[in-house]
Design a protein around this motif. Sequence first.
Motif, PDB file in Angstrom:
ATOM      1  N   GLY A  50      35.416  45.572  34.704  1.00 52.12           N
ATOM      2  CA  GLY A  50      36.608  46.448  35.345  1.00 52.12           C
ATOM      3  C   GLY A  50      37.060  45.990  36.819  1.00 52.12           C
ATOM      4  O   GLY A  50      38.295  46.189  37.312  1.00 52.12           O
ATOM      5  N   GLN A  51      36.031  45.297  37.414  1.00 52.56           N
ATOM      6  CA  GLN A  51      36.296  45.165  38.869  1.00 52.56           C
ATOM      7  C   GLN A  51      37.362  43.904  39.028  1.00 52.56           C
ATOM      8  O   GLN A  51      38.241  43.863  39.676  1.00 52.56           O
ATOM      9  N   PRO A  73      31.059  40.308  47.604  1.00 50.55           N
ATOM     10  CA  PRO A  73      30.240  41.314  48.273  1.00 50.55           C
ATOM     11  C   PRO A  73      29.330  42.080  47.205  1.00 50.55           C
ATOM     12  O   PRO A  73      28.486  42.714  47.653  1.00 50.55           O
ATOM     13  N   PHE A 117      43.125  52.834  35.292  1.00 53.19           N
ATOM     14  CA  PHE A 117      42.300  52.610  34.289  1.00 53.19           C
ATOM     15  C   PHE A 117      41.516  53.868  33.929  1.00 53.19           C
ATOM     16  O   PHE A 117      41.147  54.875  34.523  1.00 53.19           O
ATOM     17  N   HIS A 139      31.901  49.046  46.697  1.00 47.81           N
ATOM     18  CA  HIS A 139      31.633  48.802  48.041  1.00 47.81           C
ATOM     19  C   HIS A 139      32.328  49.025  49.351  1.00 47.81           C
ATOM     20  O   HIS A 139      31.977  48.503  50.625  1.00 47.81           O
ATOM     21  N   ARG A 194      52.517  41.374  38.729  1.00 50.98           N
ATOM     22  CA  ARG A 194      51.352  42.198  38.814  1.00 50.98           C
ATOM     23  C   ARG A 194      51.497  43.019  40.285  1.00 50.98           C
ATOM     24  O   ARG A 194      51.024  44.016  40.356  1.00 50.98           O
ATOM     25  N   ASN A 233      37.919  52.111  38.034  1.00 50.10           N
ATOM     26  CA  ASN A 233      37.516  50.666  38.488  1.00 50.10           C
ATOM     27  C   ASN A 233      37.835  50.930  40.128  1.00 50.10           C
ATOM     28  O   ASN A 233      38.396  49.830  40.525  1.00 50.10           O
ATOM     29  N   ASP A 255      36.720  39.292  48.503  1.00 54.30           N
ATOM     30  CA  ASP A 255      36.868  40.702  48.738  1.00 54.30           C
ATOM     31  C   ASP A 255      36.088  41.675  47.850  1.00 54.30           C
ATOM     32  O   ASP A 255      35.591  42.616  48.176  1.00 54.30           O
ATOM     33  N   ILE A 256      36.263  41.356  46.578  1.00 60.78           N
ATOM     34  CA  ILE A 256      35.716  42.219  45.483  1.00 60.78           C
ATOM     35  C   ILE A 256      34.248  41.980  44.980  1.00 60.78           C
ATOM     36  O   ILE A 256      33.452  42.649  44.843  1.00 60.78           O
ATOM     37  N   HIS A 283      40.821  35.915  46.956  1.00 59.69           N
ATOM     38  CA  HIS A 283      40.564  37.117  47.603  1.00 59.69           C
ATOM     39  C   HIS A 283      39.930  38.133  46.434  1.00 59.69           C
ATOM     40  O   HIS A 283      39.054  39.104  46.902  1.00 59.69           O
ATOM     41  N   GLU A 295      39.264  42.997  36.377  1.00 55.03           N
ATOM     42  CA  GLU A 295      40.622  43.791  35.871  1.00 55.03           C
ATOM     43  C   GLU A 295      41.467  44.436  37.061  1.00 55.03           C
ATOM     44  O   GLU A 295      42.630  44.357  37.267  1.00 55.03           O
ATOM     45  N   ALA A 296      40.763  45.332  38.019  1.00 50.65           N
ATOM     46  CA  ALA A 296      41.334  46.144  38.789  1.00 50.65           C
ATOM     47  C   ALA A 296      42.006  45.290  39.949  1.00 50.65           C
ATOM     48  O   ALA A 296      42.977  45.265  40.178  1.00 50.65           O
ATOM     49  N   ALA A 297      41.410  44.147  40.380  1.00 53.22           N
ATOM     50  CA  ALA A 297      41.812  43.222  41.295  1.00 53.22           C
ATOM     51  C   ALA A 297      42.962  42.641  40.712  1.00 53.22           C
ATOM     52  O   ALA A 297      43.947  42.217  41.331  1.00 53.22           O
ATOM     53  N   ALA A 298      42.877  41.834  39.448  1.00 57.45           N
ATOM     54  CA  ALA A 298      43.979  41.394  38.855  1.00 57.45           C
ATOM     55  C   ALA A 298      45.234  42.159  38.727  1.00 57.45           C
ATOM     56  O   ALA A 298      46.404  41.794  39.019  1.00 57.45           O
ATOM     57  N   ALA A 299      44.789  43.246  38.222  1.00 53.66           N
ATOM     58  CA  ALA A 299      46.135  44.280  38.355  1.00 53.66           C
ATOM     59  C   ALA A 299      46.835  44.613  39.434  1.00 53.66           C
ATOM     60  O   ALA A 299      47.901  44.720  39.606  1.00 53.66           O
ATOM     61  N   LEU A 300      46.212  44.445  40.588  1.00 50.55           N
ATOM     62  CA  LEU A 300      46.715  44.724  41.930  1.00 50.55           C
ATOM     63  C   LEU A 300      47.291  43.486  42.523  1.00 50.55           C
ATOM     64  O   LEU A 300      48.170  43.297  43.528  1.00 50.55           O
ATOM     65  N   GLY A 301      47.076  42.157  41.815  1.00 49.58           N
ATOM     66  CA  GLY A 301      47.760  41.153  42.291  1.00 49.58           C
ATOM     67  C   GLY A 301      47.103  40.425  43.190  1.00 49.58           C
ATOM     68  O   GLY A 301      47.596  39.193  43.785  1.00 49.58           O
ATOM     69  N   PHE A 302      45.761  40.533  43.287  1.00 50.78           N
ATOM     70  CA  PHE A 302      44.835  39.658  44.025  1.00 50.78           C
ATOM     71  C   PHE A 302      44.934  38.343  43.740  1.00 50.78           C
ATOM     72  O   PHE A 302      44.697  38.058  42.451  1.00 50.78           O
TER      73      PHE A 302
END
Lengths: 245, 223
Positions: free
Chosen positions: B122-123, B144, A86, A94, A79, A90, B140-141, B136, B125-132
């Motif tokens: 989607g939040q 909050p 997307f 915040h 990843r 997305n 972080d996502i 985290h 998914e975006a975090a997963a796609a970035l490798g978080f």
Amino acid sequence: MGTLISIRDLRKSYGTFAVLHGIDLDIAEGEVVCVIGPSGSGKSTLIRCINHLEGFSAESAITVDGIKVQPGAALARVRAEVGMVFQSFNLFPHMTVLRNVMLAPIRVRNAAPAEAEAKARDLLARVGIAEQAEKYPGQLSGGQQQRVAIARALAMEPKVLLFDEPTSALDPEMVGEVLDVMKKLAGTGVTMVVVTHEMGFARQVADRVIFMDGGRIVESGTPADIFDTPRHERTRSFLRAVLNH
Amino acid sequence: MNLLNTFFNLRVLWESLPQLLWGLITTIEIGIVSIIAGLIGGLVLAVARLYAPAPGKLLIRIYVDIFRSIPLLVLLIVVYYALPFVGIRLSPFASTVTALGLVSAAYTAEIFRAGIEAVPHGQFEAAAALGFSNRHTMSDIILPQAIRIVIPPLTNNCINVLKDTALASVVAMPDLLKQATQAQALAANPTPLIGAALIYVILLWPMVAVVGRLEKHLSKGRR
Ligand SMILES: Nc1ncnc2c1ncn2[C@@H]1O[C@H](COP(=O)(O)OP(=O)(O)OP(=O)(O)O)[C@@H](O)[C@H]1O
Ligand SMILES: [Mg+2]
């Protein structure tokens, strides 16, 4: 150039409903591949399997840069190498645009915050929104948000970028600014896999166009092959429908 | 006039006030410790429920459902009077905080779960796609964003915990209510009870008002 992504016999179903029926596909380093096809043909599912946002059948195999895509520790490495943009952006609502772009390198690549910030500002400038760095995503237009999303993906210095209909949620007057950024990007040698309904973009930018229908790759070739001399009737009728809408 | 002298006897109130305030301190101590235990427990349960393997998820669900079904008074009496039979002897304070904390954790877990589920998919998914990492992604996502949604129900839960501290008096904890009943017995006059009721209201009214304003504010939707 070497193969960056290799997909072998990719099968995926939701319960008993098969969505992908055994897809084989190799994508070379630096290649720009556009995936087109009717709604429900499995385009999104295909690219979402590449970074394992969707799981897939155990007999299937995907490798990215030699790393097998499967749940577990190696998935984070995959990843980190695969960026994704997307349809619905997305962005993280915040945090500021700047933080959206600099956070992943800090958290995932252990980048120093100062360096990550400098790079983020640089990327925001490249996608033409340097002045918006301190704003929140909700304060930006759709086109600007999608450009931030592209910068966010680029900040990880991925080997490949996946786009899932990046302009479909945009007002028509904003489509161009996002496509322009993507065209520039394609020129820099990044590997890109783009699911899109923008046939003009595919024709102009793609090295290879893939037409999918019913969970299969029906036909693939250069833009000229696909758009000027499609071999399959299904490709022809799809193109007729989208080009004369 | 007689009625006022009986239920609102200023002299009795004045004389019992120190005792009531000592009780208030105990009540607040029980409340704070239970609330913190419940918050930590609830957050851990909610996040674990998201990532645990299926049997773990089931266990957490069972925990949450049981501790939301059991009357707090029953639980407290079990903890204080029944556990000694198996060799677990807790002080009145520890018993109260245990019972309140267990129940509050169950409610808090549900509140956090609802908050986390309200964050768009989607939040994740975006975090997963970035490798978080999962950690985290949460810190972080997701959390909050979930926090804004859960603050009103969490505050509500705090109010309930503070109110329920009054049950501590059944295990001889010298909390506000217990002190009031003792003062009443001593003075042979119910005024200390009225005083205690007033103190509860003064303590909790501001929180109730804050919840109301928060709910109004958030329902306006600043997203
Ligand atoms: N979570 C799901 N559960 C069940 N079926 C699903 C799910 N997600 C997708 N599908 C089905 O899988 C098929 C392929 O979906 P996919 O989203 O990949 O198509 P697509 O080619 O991207 O279409 P579009 O152009 O509309 O985005 C569709 O028939 C869709 O209904
Ligand atoms: Mg799609």
